[in-house]
Design a protein around this motif. Sequence first.
Motif, mmCIF file in Angstrom:
data_model
loop_
_atom_site.group_PDB
_atom_site.id
_atom_site.type_symbol
_atom_site.label_atom_id
_atom_site.label_comp_id
_atom_site.label_asym_id
_atom_site.label_seq_id
_atom_site.Cartn_x
_atom_site.Cartn_y
_atom_site.Cartn_z
ATOM 1 N N LYS A 1 12.203 11.687 10.359
ATOM 2 C CA LYS A 1 10.912 12.383 10.131
ATOM 3 C C LYS A 1 9.758 11.679 9.418
ATOM 4 O O LYS A 1 8.829 12.358 9.791
ATOM 5 N N MET A 2 10.141 11.061 8.390
ATOM 6 C CA MET A 2 9.155 10.460 7.581
ATOM 7 C C MET A 2 8.326 9.360 8.625
ATOM 8 O O MET A 2 6.941 9.563 8.365
ATOM 9 N N ILE A 3 8.938 8.527 9.418
ATOM 10 C CA ILE A 3 8.229 7.749 10.176
ATOM 11 C C ILE A 3 7.398 8.612 11.464
ATOM 12 O O ILE A 3 6.503 8.023 11.838
ATOM 13 N N GLU A 4 7.882 9.543 11.763
ATOM 14 C CA GLU A 4 7.214 10.293 12.927
ATOM 15 C C GLU A 4 5.898 10.970 12.530
ATOM 16 O O GLU A 4 4.734 11.016 12.956
ATOM 17 N N ALA A 5 5.972 11.201 10.964
ATOM 18 C CA ALA A 5 4.748 11.641 10.453
ATOM 19 C C ALA A 5 3.841 10.794 9.926
ATOM 20 O O ALA A 5 2.551 10.729 9.775
ATOM 21 N N CYS A 6 4.195 9.453 9.458
ATOM 22 C CA CYS A 6 3.403 8.505 8.808
ATOM 23 C C CYS A 6 3.315 7.189 9.513
ATOM 24 O O CYS A 6 2.591 6.332 9.068
ATOM 25 N N GLY A 7 4.081 7.001 10.590
ATOM 26 C CA GLY A 7 4.076 5.744 11.295
ATOM 27 C C GLY A 7 5.276 4.749 10.925
ATOM 28 O O GLY A 7 5.977 5.039 9.936
ATOM 29 N N GLU B 1 4.792 -8.487 12.940
ATOM 30 C CA GLU B 1 5.678 -7.952 11.956
ATOM 31 C C GLU B 1 6.887 -7.164 12.724
ATOM 32 O O GLU B 1 6.308 -6.235 13.636
ATOM 33 N N LYS B 2 7.972 -7.340 12.456
ATOM 34 C CA LYS B 2 8.985 -6.478 13.093
ATOM 35 C C LYS B 2 9.079 -5.261 12.427
ATOM 36 O O LYS B 2 9.216 -4.895 10.849
ATOM 37 N N LEU B 3 9.129 -3.964 12.965
ATOM 38 C CA LEU B 3 8.994 -2.655 12.492
ATOM 39 C C LEU B 3 10.234 -1.802 12.785
ATOM 40 O O LEU B 3 10.904 -1.866 13.834
ATOM 41 N N VAL B 4 10.349 -0.837 12.076
ATOM 42 C CA VAL B 4 11.208 0.485 12.610
ATOM 43 C C VAL B 4 10.548 1.723 12.732
ATOM 44 O O VAL B 4 9.836 2.078 11.859
ATOM 45 N N GLY B 5 10.869 2.087 14.049
ATOM 46 C CA GLY B 5 9.970 3.197 14.326
ATOM 47 C C GLY B 5 10.971 4.268 14.992
ATOM 48 O O GLY B 5 12.324 4.394 14.460
ATOM 49 N N VAL B 6 10.492 5.227 15.671
ATOM 50 C CA VAL B 6 11.403 6.479 16.267
ATOM 51 C C VAL B 6 11.604 6.228 17.966
ATOM 52 O O VAL B 6 10.364 6.226 18.461
ATOM 53 N N ASP B 7 12.673 6.224 18.566
ATOM 54 C CA ASP B 7 12.727 6.486 20.081
ATOM 55 C C ASP B 7 12.461 7.646 20.505
ATOM 56 O O ASP B 7 12.345 8.893 19.770
ATOM 57 N N ALA B 8 12.609 8.064 21.866
ATOM 58 C CA ALA B 8 12.372 9.290 22.403
ATOM 59 C C ALA B 8 13.521 10.170 22.039
ATOM 60 O O ALA B 8 13.194 11.655 22.221
ATOM 61 N N GLU B 9 14.555 9.696 21.584
ATOM 62 C CA GLU B 9 15.756 10.528 21.327
ATOM 63 C C GLU B 9 15.452 11.004 19.709
ATOM 64 O O GLU B 9 16.328 11.625 19.214
ATOM 65 N N GLY B 10 14.705 10.340 18.992
ATOM 66 C CA GLY B 10 14.689 10.913 17.676
ATOM 67 C C GLY B 10 15.313 9.730 16.651
ATOM 68 O O GLY B 10 15.454 10.006 15.609
ATOM 69 N N ARG B 11 15.814 8.600 17.423
ATOM 70 C CA ARG B 11 16.718 7.741 16.751
ATOM 71 C C ARG B 11 15.879 6.517 16.247
ATOM 72 O O ARG B 11 14.873 5.992 16.759
ATOM 73 N N LEU B 12 16.331 5.932 15.216
ATOM 74 C CA LEU B 12 15.616 4.831 14.493
ATOM 75 C C LEU B 12 15.722 3.595 15.597
ATOM 76 O O LEU B 12 16.849 3.366 16.189
ATOM 77 N N THR B 13 14.621 2.735 15.788
ATOM 78 C CA THR B 13 14.603 1.611 16.769
ATOM 79 C C THR B 13 13.669 0.631 16.156
ATOM 80 O O THR B 13 12.908 0.906 15.289
ATOM 81 N N PHE B 14 13.965 -0.558 16.607
ATOM 82 C CA PHE B 14 13.084 -1.745 16.261
ATOM 83 C C PHE B 14 11.842 -1.740 17.371
ATOM 84 O O PHE B 14 11.911 -1.605 18.456
ATOM 85 N N GLY B 15 10.697 -2.360 16.549
ATOM 86 C CA GLY B 15 9.751 -2.668 17.488
ATOM 87 C C GLY B 15 8.881 -3.564 16.921
ATOM 88 O O GLY B 15 9.125 -4.255 15.750
ATOM 89 N N LEU B 16 7.647 -4.099 17.418
ATOM 90 C CA LEU B 16 6.696 -5.071 16.967
ATOM 91 C C LEU B 16 5.487 -4.398 16.578
ATOM 92 O O LEU B 16 4.925 -3.582 17.350
ATOM 93 N N GLY B 17 4.892 -4.703 15.396
ATOM 94 C CA GLY B 17 3.623 -4.346 14.953
ATOM 95 C C GLY B 17 2.571 -5.023 15.822
ATOM 96 O O GLY B 17 2.814 -6.028 16.546
ATOM 97 N N PRO B 18 1.342 -4.879 15.808
ATOM 98 C CA PRO B 18 0.176 -5.607 16.502
ATOM 99 C C PRO B 18 0.088 -7.086 15.841
ATOM 100 O O PRO B 18 0.492 -7.278 14.912
#
Length: 365
Positions: free
Chosen positions: A18-24, A180-197
Amino acid sequence: MTPPERPHPTGLETRLAKMIEACGPIGIDAFMAHALYDPQAGYYSTRLPLGARGDFTTSPEISQIFGELIGLWVAQSWLDLGSPAPFHLIELGPGRGTLMADMLRVCQRVPGFMDGVELHLVETNPPLREAQRAALGTIPAHWHQSLDEVPEGYSFIIANEFLDCLPVRQFVRGEQGWHEKLVGVDAEGRLTFGLGPALAEAPACAMPNDGVGAVREHAPGLPTLVEILAQRLRTGCGRALIIDYGDVSGQAGDSFQALFRHQKTHPLDHVGEADLTAHVDFAALISLAKTSGLGTSGPVSQREFLQSLGIEARRDALIRANPHCESDLTRSVERLIGEAHMGGLFHVVALESPLNAAHGPPIGL
């Protein structure tokens, strides 16, 4: 092949999502800090992580010999530096108190040691503090939230498997540069890894020959910790002994991992219930220490260190006194010094006060 179904999200994962969905998205370091140290649900804030009922086992829990040899190292260092009194014996992240109890069993045999020692345990976990009190029995000790709370003075500092839980940032080399490798949220609302710009410039931990796909790690808290150690050791004779698993080769790689009930698991599963670690960058540790004016010895492998302190002779003596324990003693020592086990994976470094120069290097290193 269908990937295995992920375990249900913990309350802490739901809160972070929820924090990541709100703040990135957040960095790996921020994720580790939340997962390990959240006051209500963090791994190191709420549970007893060690032993058969925990998630991992440390060297002191494998055999009493480990702690006895570290006690020998401390006692000899105290003698080398002139048997100062009073002095501080400090352990960072003391686990269940097993290491300190085993160390003191040896140190008690050194005349004058217990008369001058003041014990300080840096521990934030309330259940572990209680376990440490039980392990120490009637021996008086002081507990602290951080090293900088410990009073100044002659200090001998032990950190076994402490630095590997420092949060790290991760950077990945892509076709267009570093991300930078980041932690975001996928379509199911679960935490997932991704890359920043793509970053405007390469991170300081990158190397010129790093190819596409290379992963570099940086522990933002390491310089601060080394400086706190340096401030203490610059103002009075003393030494710090650091034992941990980590990299001495300088090679790129992703070492971020999670352990849940003694098994590796995905780092984004069992959030707050799994131990998260990353390899210690010993080259960075030594460089920071030298820049801060400290003397350094090592790194050497845990195998070399324990063998130089006489682990095999101690094993053989215990077997002679307890023949029925030969199999267990042989097996436990092999775990501690075997090249394929902790002996090859763990390394040892000593840091010391610049005031120690006339006393020679510490034993074992």
